[in-house]
Design an enzyme around this catalytic site. Structure first.
Site, PDB file in Angstrom:
ATOM      1  N   ASP A 211       0.856  -1.191   0.000  1.00 53.47           N
ATOM      2  CA  ASP A 211       0.000   0.000   0.000  1.00 53.47           C
ATOM      3  C   ASP A 211       0.891   1.240   0.000  1.00 53.47           C
ATOM      4  OD1 ASP A 211      -3.078   0.647   0.806  1.00 53.47           O
ATOM      5  OD2 ASP A 211      -1.692   2.142   1.649  1.00 53.47           O
ATOM      6  N   ASN A 219      -3.407  12.879  -3.131  1.00 54.10           N
ATOM      7  CA  ASN A 219      -4.653  13.242  -3.814  1.00 54.10           C
ATOM      8  C   ASN A 219      -5.241  14.544  -3.269  1.00 54.10           C
ATOM      9  OD1 ASN A 219      -5.059  11.440  -5.868  1.00 54.10           O
ATOM     10  ND2 ASN A 219      -6.165   9.947  -4.620  1.00 54.10           N
ATOM     11  N   HIS A 224      -5.913  14.889  -8.019  1.00 54.45           N
ATOM     12  CA  HIS A 224      -6.044  13.510  -8.494  1.00 54.45           C
ATOM     13  C   HIS A 224      -5.168  13.201  -9.709  1.00 54.45           C
ATOM     14  CE1 HIS A 224      -9.191  11.903  -5.878  1.00 54.45           C
ATOM     15  NE2 HIS A 224      -9.621  13.179  -5.792  1.00 54.45           N
ATOM     16  N   ASP A 228      -2.904  10.066  -9.887  1.00 59.77           N
ATOM     17  CA  ASP A 228      -2.885   9.046 -10.948  1.00 59.77           C
ATOM     18  C   ASP A 228      -1.476   8.840 -11.494  1.00 59.77           C
ATOM     19  OD1 ASP A 228      -5.536   8.594 -10.682  1.00 59.77           O
ATOM     20  OD2 ASP A 228      -6.160   9.610 -12.539  1.00 59.77           O
ATOM     21  N   GLU A 254      -4.845   2.266  -4.034  1.00 56.07           N
ATOM     22  CA  GLU A 254      -3.397   2.459  -4.028  1.00 56.07           C
ATOM     23  C   GLU A 254      -2.693   1.194  -3.538  1.00 56.07           C
ATOM     24  OE1 GLU A 254      -5.589   4.016  -1.987  1.00 56.07           O
ATOM     25  OE2 GLU A 254      -4.662   4.554  -0.061  1.00 56.07           O
TER      26      GLU A 254
END
Ligand SMILES: [Mg+2]
Length: 338
Positions: A211, A219, A224, A228, A254
């Protein structure tokens, strides 16, 4: 075989009508299409108009003579390979040589001796027939070769197009659109396959659930789009460090999953830790992003165990990695039976 061939056609050019009549009579048994011309000009006209298999030219004629006619026939694409026989008076050796130079293949001396004339003409016609058969055969062969090449090329092109379309379809179904990694569904298929293999071979499979640390912050603070980009870049770094045969998938938002077939806990820990270091040391060329780390929970699935049990252990280990300060690899607390 001769009867299957179309009638061969002959052009005879001679300024003495008597010679033409004689040729007509002598060649009757050969069943040819013979056309006659009484001078070179008329002969030339016929050469322009028709296609012949054999040319008989008198050498001595007023106006365009046999030599000239022979040269002109050689310049005509339709007749350049058609045999020319020269009709010549006995003993005219010098003009005969010139006729050969002009492209004549044989000669017949006058006055005509019937059997010899027929023999020489038949010989030339036979050659001409063979030549024509070869031409037809070669043309047909070339045509077939071209057709085969075209078919093969078209087949290859449509196969390529089809396989590319299939590949795209498969990719759509099996891959995560953002990162290009296997998606969760495909990962399950691959894990089922590996589980069966490991049960047969009685070997453990390692898994690592990882993770990205504090990804929510990325974010929230950078947006975002940067988020990404981080996921894509992380996927690329993980892919670069993947061992041959290992499986890498995007497991959730994630979260990434690694599967290490035929690997024990120690080996799985090492492989996962290598990934952790690779991410930690990566240079992130994203505005505002200083660095990314990852927390990883590692365990092994023994033959006969279920994936559910293994994931429970890996998730617990991941939880402890987060609790213990992140950017760590943890393994289950209780000993793993080996
Ligand atoms: Mg003459």
């Amino acid at each position: 075989m001769d009867t299957e061939q179309p009638k061969l056609s002959v052009l005879a050019v001679d300024d003495e009508p008597m010679n033409l009549k004689l040729l007509d009579v002598l060649l009757k048994p050969l069943e040819l299409n013979i056309e006659f011309a009484e001078d070179g000009t008329k002969g030339l006209e016929l050469l322009e108009k028709n296609q012949y298999d054999l040319l008989l030219f008198d050498i001595m004629m007023p106006g365009i003579d046999g030599l000239e006619l022979c040269k002109l026939a050689r310049l005509n694409p339709q007749h350049k390979d058609v045999p020319v026989l020269i009709l010549t008076a006995f003993g005219a050796k010098e003009s005969l040589l010139k006729a050969f130079e002009a492209g004549a293949v044989d000669y017949i001396t006058k006055p005509f001796y019937g059997p010899e004339l027929v023999f020489r003409i038949k010989a030339q016609l036979k050659l001409r027939q063979l030549q024509r058969s070869m031409e037809t055969f070669t043309n047909e062969l070339n045509l077939q070769v071209l057709k085969a090449m075209k078919t093969e090329r078209e087949l290859l092109q449509s196969q390529q197009a089809l396989s590319e379309a299939n590949k795209t379809l498969v990719d759509w179904a099996h891959k995560d659109a953002l990162t290009g990694l296997w998606n969760r569904r495909k990962a399950w298929d691959l894990m089922e396959y590996e589980a069966e293999r490991s049960n047969r071979q009685k070997r453990s499979i390692g898994i690592a659930v990882m993770d990205l640390d504090k990804f929510k912050n990325v974010n929230d603070t950078l947006g975002h789009e940067v988020g990404d980009a981080v996921l894509k870049e992380a996927a690329a770094i993980l892919s670069e460090n993947l061992r041959k045969g290992d499986i890498l998938a995007r497991w959730g938002g994630e979260e990434f999953l690694l599967v290490f077939p035929e690997t024990d806990l120690e080996g799985s820990f090492q492989a996962a830790n290598k990934m952790r270091l690779a991410l930690q040391e990566a240079r992130w060329e994203l505005p505002g992003l200083e660095g990314m780390t990852v927390s990883i929970g590692v365990t092994v699935k023994q033959p006969g165990e279920t994936w559910t049990e293994a994931f429970k252990q890996a998730d617990d280990a991941l939880y402890r990695a987060k609790e213990n300060g992140r950017n760590r690899v943890e393994v289950p607390l209780k000993g793993i039976p080996s």
